[in-house]
Design a protein around this motif. Structure first.
Motif, PDB file in Angstrom:
ATOM      1  N   SER A  17       0.837  -1.202   0.000  1.00 40.06           N
ATOM      2  CA  SER A  17       0.000   0.000   0.000  1.00 40.06           C
ATOM      3  C   SER A  17       0.873   1.254   0.000  1.00 40.06           C
ATOM      4  CB  SER A  17      -0.900   0.009   1.236  1.00 40.06           C
ATOM      5  OG  SER A  17      -0.115   0.135   2.417  1.00 40.06           O
ATOM      6  N   ASP A  18       0.243   2.395  -0.259  1.00 38.03           N
ATOM      7  CA  ASP A  18       0.981   3.663  -0.248  1.00 38.03           C
ATOM      8  C   ASP A  18       1.591   3.940   1.115  1.00 38.03           C
ATOM      9  OD1 ASP A  18       0.279   4.020  -2.869  1.00 38.03           O
ATOM     10  OD2 ASP A  18      -1.403   5.383  -2.452  1.00 38.03           O
ATOM     11  N   GLU A  19       0.864   3.601   2.165  1.00 43.60           N
ATOM     12  CA  GLU A  19       1.364   3.825   3.520  1.00 43.60           C
ATOM     13  C   GLU A  19       2.570   2.939   3.810  1.00 43.60           C
ATOM     14  OE1 GLU A  19       1.865   5.605   7.065  1.00 43.60           O
ATOM     15  OE2 GLU A  19       0.458   6.198   5.476  1.00 43.60           O
ATOM     16  N   GLU A  20       2.526   1.694   3.335  1.00 40.57           N
ATOM     17  CA  GLU A  20       3.660   0.787   3.532  1.00 40.57           C
ATOM     18  C   GLU A  20       4.891   1.289   2.779  1.00 40.57           C
ATOM     19  OE1 GLU A  20       1.520  -3.563   4.218  1.00 40.57           O
ATOM     20  OE2 GLU A  20       1.780  -2.797   2.165  1.00 40.57           O
ATOM     21  N   ILE A  21       4.684   1.831   1.588  1.00 46.67           N
ATOM     22  CA  ILE A  21       5.804   2.375   0.812  1.00 46.67           C
ATOM     23  C   ILE A  21       6.436   3.555   1.546  1.00 46.67           C
ATOM     24  CG2 ILE A  21       6.376   3.617  -1.314  1.00 46.67           C
ATOM     25  CD1 ILE A  21       4.274   1.882  -2.731  1.00 46.67           C
ATOM     26  N   LYS A  22       5.581   4.432   2.050  1.00 46.41           N
ATOM     27  CA  LYS A  22       6.077   5.604   2.776  1.00 46.41           C
ATOM     28  C   LYS A  22       6.815   5.199   4.048  1.00 46.41           C
ATOM     29  CE  LYS A  22       4.469  10.071   4.560  1.00 46.41           C
ATOM     30  NZ  LYS A  22       3.308  10.966   4.717  1.00 46.41           N
ATOM     31  N   ALA A  53      13.630   5.038  -5.472  1.00 46.72           N
ATOM     32  CA  ALA A  53      12.550   4.050  -5.439  1.00 46.72           C
ATOM     33  C   ALA A  53      11.270   4.670  -4.893  1.00 46.72           C
ATOM     34  CB  ALA A  53      12.975   2.848  -4.592  1.00 46.72           C
ATOM     35  N   TYR A  54      11.393   5.471  -3.854  1.00 49.28           N
ATOM     36  CA  TYR A  54      10.201   6.098  -3.274  1.00 49.28           C
ATOM     37  C   TYR A  54       9.575   7.099  -4.240  1.00 49.28           C
ATOM     38  CZ  TYR A  54       7.138   8.800  -0.313  1.00 49.28           C
ATOM     39  OH  TYR A  54       6.041   9.431   0.195  1.00 49.28           O
TER      40      TYR A  54
END
Length: 375
Positions: A17-22, A53-54
């Motif tokens: 998810s976006d939160e996991e990426i952040k 990557a981010y």
């Protein structure tokens, strides 16, 4: 060198998810940021890799292109052809959050930047006894205090700081580089948003003066070499109203003339005479809590270890104290008189005649030597 998969760089699955990426990026940024790893090229490269990557995966359009085409879908040429799009807004948000939390810079909308003060380190040397039992001491450290002349304004008495003309009081300025607009700390006011044309002579416009201050430090019982004690808020002051840093007191333990420490255990050498080793008897040995008595059995050999339970140190994270290990060292007599030498020779001859009865280790060793040369 081929680029690593962006999901692999962040340690995530492709359905993250976006939160996991952040969250993954924040963790890597904390670990590899150049401010925390000065002169470390490997850490710098890891930071750049995580940042790239981010940037790609935090942008929905770029992530979709990467998931479909791989690195070819998000390289510079491909973005120019239409794979780019949303710019760096997502990265800027995460960047601001991360370095506001970690390194003290927090952007205030419509106002100057505030910065957390730097942490300080103080090396403190204590004795083994002080480390084992706990210790209280005072230390003197440099500290910044508000200037008595300008009362922290940094301006000459009778004047006031003015709004910085370069950043209009924002503390930051934007620099345009090609397609990119980069925000950086204002070089004129250094992020304060204020500019003083006539600085205070006492503090040279800083608004603060460095003086020494005394702090009480409590060393907990059982502390070990290299451990640190944190004194919250006693680091360098923050900038523009930011919070102060912390002071870390790093403990170093002086070498002890009798004991060597290994974790919660203590070790010491215990010299005994030839006669005491042969005949046995009680001897007194020192401990950190006083004296203790050990019974030496007859025929004790050099190198034997006696263990005294609970006579070591109770560590700061231990539920019970360690042990004391006494290593027997047989002391050879020196500067003998002729009479003493004569008595020793007579004694040696008498034990030699007895053979293995008196010297079982020597008999076993000589037998092994004979077998070795007989092969």
């Amino acid at each position: 060198m081929a680029k690593r998969d962006y999901y692999e760089v962040l340690g995530l699955a492709k359905n993250a998810s976006d939160e996991e990426i952040k969250k993954a990026y924040r963790k890597l940024a904390m670990k590899y940021h150049p401010d925390r790893n000065p002169d470390n090229k490997a850490a710098e490269e890891s930071f750049k890799e995580a940042k790239e990557a981010y940037e790609m995966l935090s942008n929905a359009d770029k992530r979709a292109a990467y998931d479909r085409y791989g690195h070819a879908g998000v390289d510079a040429n491909a973005q120019a052809a239409g794979f780019g799009g949303a710019g760096m807004g997502g990265f800027a948000d995460a960047f601001g959050d991360i370095f506001g939390d970690i390194f003290g810079a927090a952007r205030q909308r419509g106002g100057p930047q505030v910065y957390r003060g730097a942490d300080l380190r103080y090396s403190m040397e204590v004795t083994l006894e002080q480390a084992a039992q706990g210790y209280e001491s005072q230390i003197r450290i440099p500290a910044w205090e508000e200037c008595d002349t300008c009362h922290g304004s940094g301006a000459k008495v009778g004047t006031k700081p003015q709004t910085c003309p370069s950043c209009q009081g924002q503390g930051t300025v934007r620099m345009q580089q090609g397609f990119f607009s980069i925000q950086q700390t204002c070089p004129k006011c250094h992020g304060s948003g204020k500019f003083t044309s006539d600085p205070c002579a006492s503090c040279e416009g800083l608004g603060k003066i460095k003086r020494n201050k005394t702090l009480e430090v409590k060393i907990p019982a059982g502390i070990d070499e290299g451990m640190r004690i944190r004194s919250s808020g006693n680091g360098e002051p923050g900038l523009n109203g930011g919070p102060p840093g912390d002071l870390y007191v790093e403990i170093h333990i002086k070498a002890h003339p009798v004991f060597q420490r290994e974790g919660d255990d203590l070790h010491c050498e215990m010299p005994i005479s030839f006669a005491k080793a042969a005949l046995g008897g009680d001897i007194d040995i020192p401990t950190l809590a006083g004296k203790a008595t050990i019974s030496i059995p007859e025929g004790t050999q050099s190198g034997k270890i006696f263990r005294l339970r609970g006579k070591g140190i109770k560590g700061v994270r231990s539920g019970y104290p360690g042990d004391l290990y006494c290593h027997v060292v047989l002391e050879t007599p020196v500067r003998l008189t002729e009479h003493q030498k004569k008595l020793l020779k007579e004694f040696d001859n008498s034990t030699h005649d007895g053979g293995a009865k008196h010297s079982p280790q020597s008999k076993t060793w000589f037998d092994k030597v004979k077998e070795y040369f007989a092969e």
